[in-house]
Design an enzyme around this catalytic site. Sequence first.
Site, PDB file in Angstrom:
ATOM      1  N   LYS A  84       0.848  -1.195   0.000  1.00  0.00           N
ATOM      2  CA  LYS A  84       0.000   0.000   0.000  1.00  0.00           C
ATOM      3  C   LYS A  84       0.883   1.244   0.000  1.00  0.00           C
ATOM      4  O   LYS A  84       1.933   1.277   0.651  1.00  0.00           O
ATOM      5  CB  LYS A  84      -0.907  -0.020   1.236  1.00  0.00           C
ATOM      6  CG  LYS A  84      -1.959   1.075   1.255  1.00  0.00           C
ATOM      7  CD  LYS A  84      -2.854   0.937   2.492  1.00  0.00           C
ATOM      8  CE  LYS A  84      -3.990   1.947   2.487  1.00  0.00           C
ATOM      9  NZ  LYS A  84      -4.880   1.779   3.668  1.00  0.00           N
ATOM     10  N   SER A 159      -9.753   1.589   2.679  1.00  0.00           N
ATOM     11  CA  SER A 159      -8.884   2.364   1.832  1.00  0.00           C
ATOM     12  C   SER A 159      -7.789   1.566   1.141  1.00  0.00           C
ATOM     13  O   SER A 159      -7.186   2.060   0.178  1.00  0.00           O
ATOM     14  CB  SER A 159      -8.243   3.479   2.660  1.00  0.00           C
ATOM     15  OG  SER A 159      -7.411   2.919   3.666  1.00  0.00           O
ATOM     16  N   SER A 183      -9.864  -0.829   6.939  1.00  0.00           N
ATOM     17  CA  SER A 183      -9.323  -0.695   5.584  1.00  0.00           C
ATOM     18  C   SER A 183      -8.608  -1.905   5.014  1.00  0.00           C
ATOM     19  O   SER A 183      -8.212  -1.890   3.842  1.00  0.00           O
ATOM     20  CB  SER A 183      -8.380   0.494   5.509  1.00  0.00           C
ATOM     21  OG  SER A 183      -9.133   1.678   5.405  1.00  0.00           O
TER      22      SER A 183
HETATM   23  N1  GLN Z   1     -13.154   3.943   6.120  1.00  0.00           N
HETATM   24  C1  GLN Z   1     -12.608   4.389   7.372  1.00  0.00           C
HETATM   25  C2  GLN Z   1     -12.200   5.834   7.266  1.00  0.00           C
HETATM   26  O1  GLN Z   1     -12.447   6.386   6.257  1.00  0.00           O
HETATM   27  C3  GLN Z   1     -11.443   3.524   7.774  1.00  0.00           C
HETATM   28  C4  GLN Z   1     -10.259   3.778   6.939  1.00  0.00           C
HETATM   29  C5  GLN Z   1      -9.087   2.985   7.371  1.00  0.00           C
HETATM   30  O2  GLN Z   1      -9.196   1.948   8.015  1.00  0.00           O
HETATM   31  N2  GLN Z   1      -7.922   3.498   7.036  1.00  0.00           N
HETATM   32  O3  GLN Z   1     -11.662   6.411   8.156  1.00  0.00           O
END
Ligand code: GLN
Length: 486
Positions: A84, A159, A183
């Site tokens: 990532k 994400s 995410s």
């Molecule tokens: N979707 C969640 C957010 O937007 C979690 C994102 C994540 O785990 N990085 O904060």
Amino acid sequence: MSGALLRLTASALRDRVAAGDASALAVADASFERAAVVGAGPDALNIVLWHDREWSRAAAEQVDAAVIRGDAPPPLAGVPVAIKDNLATTHLATSCGSRILEGYVSPYEATAVRRLRAAGAIIVGKTNMDEFAMGSSTEHSAYGPTRNPLAPDRVPGGSSGGSAAAVAAGLAPIALGSETGGSVRQPAAFCGITGIKPTYGRVSRYGLVAFASSLDHVGVFGRTVDDAALGLQAIAGADPRDATSIDVPVPDYRAASRMSMRGMVIGCPREYFPNTLAPRVRDRCAAAVDALRAAGAEVREVSLPHTALAIPAYYIVAPAEASSNLARFDGVRYGLRLTGDGLRAMYEATRSRGFGEEVTRRILLGTYVLSAGYYDAYYRKAMEVRRLIASDFAHVFASGVHALLTPTTPTPAFKLGAVSDPYEMYMSDIFTVTANLAGVPAMSVPAGHVDGLPVGAQIIAPHFGEVAMLGVAYALERALGTGGRR
Ligand code: GLN
């Protein structure tokens, strides 16, 4: 021949390379050829942001040379991995899916990345993501969305959508992602693969670009449970460079594959099966529960009473920490710098052009909840709720429950562009943010399909209970026959 190599599990691939039956170079080439195929045409998946084929090939040649020399082959010898884009790498750029870091190359390497390379893995690319890991669809990337390899009109989740798609599309059997609120687990569910968020402190965050430090974790994707376990094995363990990493011995995660479900107590928290849950998602979870029961586990209904407060608490704590962490992107130290009339104008131009809409929203929200006069009303309150959520888990696990089983997400992957309301997007993490707030390990495994789209089952375990969690995951994968399907 080369495409067939990429259909092998990570351990089978490694054994071929270690035995000299396949060259790491051929495997790396196959990965790049696969990336070119899925990266072309009108349905291009847009998985990889940055790569350098010759650099990856050189690393693969070193693995092959070591095999020829007769050196003891490391556990991931020649296995392609995708990373990532918020994990620091010293050769490839680290942009966090943001314009503000476009072209930024880190002077140091994330510990998790260093450990994968030390284990013989070959980095084949940095993957697309929601900007600074804020989002659940990878649509908030400054470099365009990633498409779901199983249904290109749909999102791969986020994400860490690029990393999940890399595994689902067959570029690599293992990928690294990050988790602040789901995410890794949510994109794993959307892409039909396995995703692990370990215990907070189990894997070093050194070199993971911070979103919300007390919630951030490095996580790992695998096409199978065993691939994910192998990846976790390589990156777990204390790190002097991360003071929040914890010095607890790292067990043999793959030994969990032999764990019997007899004597295991699995809890199904009723708050994770609300009346509004899509009936067919509920059915898939019920089938998973039945499979575990058939394998000998005892299944109990349990309650985690503060679950409904998790999303509100998360969307105070995470933006609060983000507003502080992202203050460092000021046009002076890293990446983008737009000039203006004076220092303040430079900051304003750089930050308003460098950050996208969702990141800006979080910074505003976080700054607000931390401001004098609102701190007690919002931030302190959210921290109290966080403690209640953690104690919900502690109580259930103290009552003799070894692991919890829930849906990973309320729905399967949605269509690109279908969710435009931020609040609706936030709700896709309703079942995952709790584990980040409490720091307990959690993972998603494939639990079948709804309308041809994969659905994930989530397994949650007590702190440092990764072995029990993986034991349940291996048992479920065996019972449902989901291992390695692409
Ligand atoms: N979707 C969640 C957010 O937007 C979690 C994102 C994540 O785990 N990085 O904060």
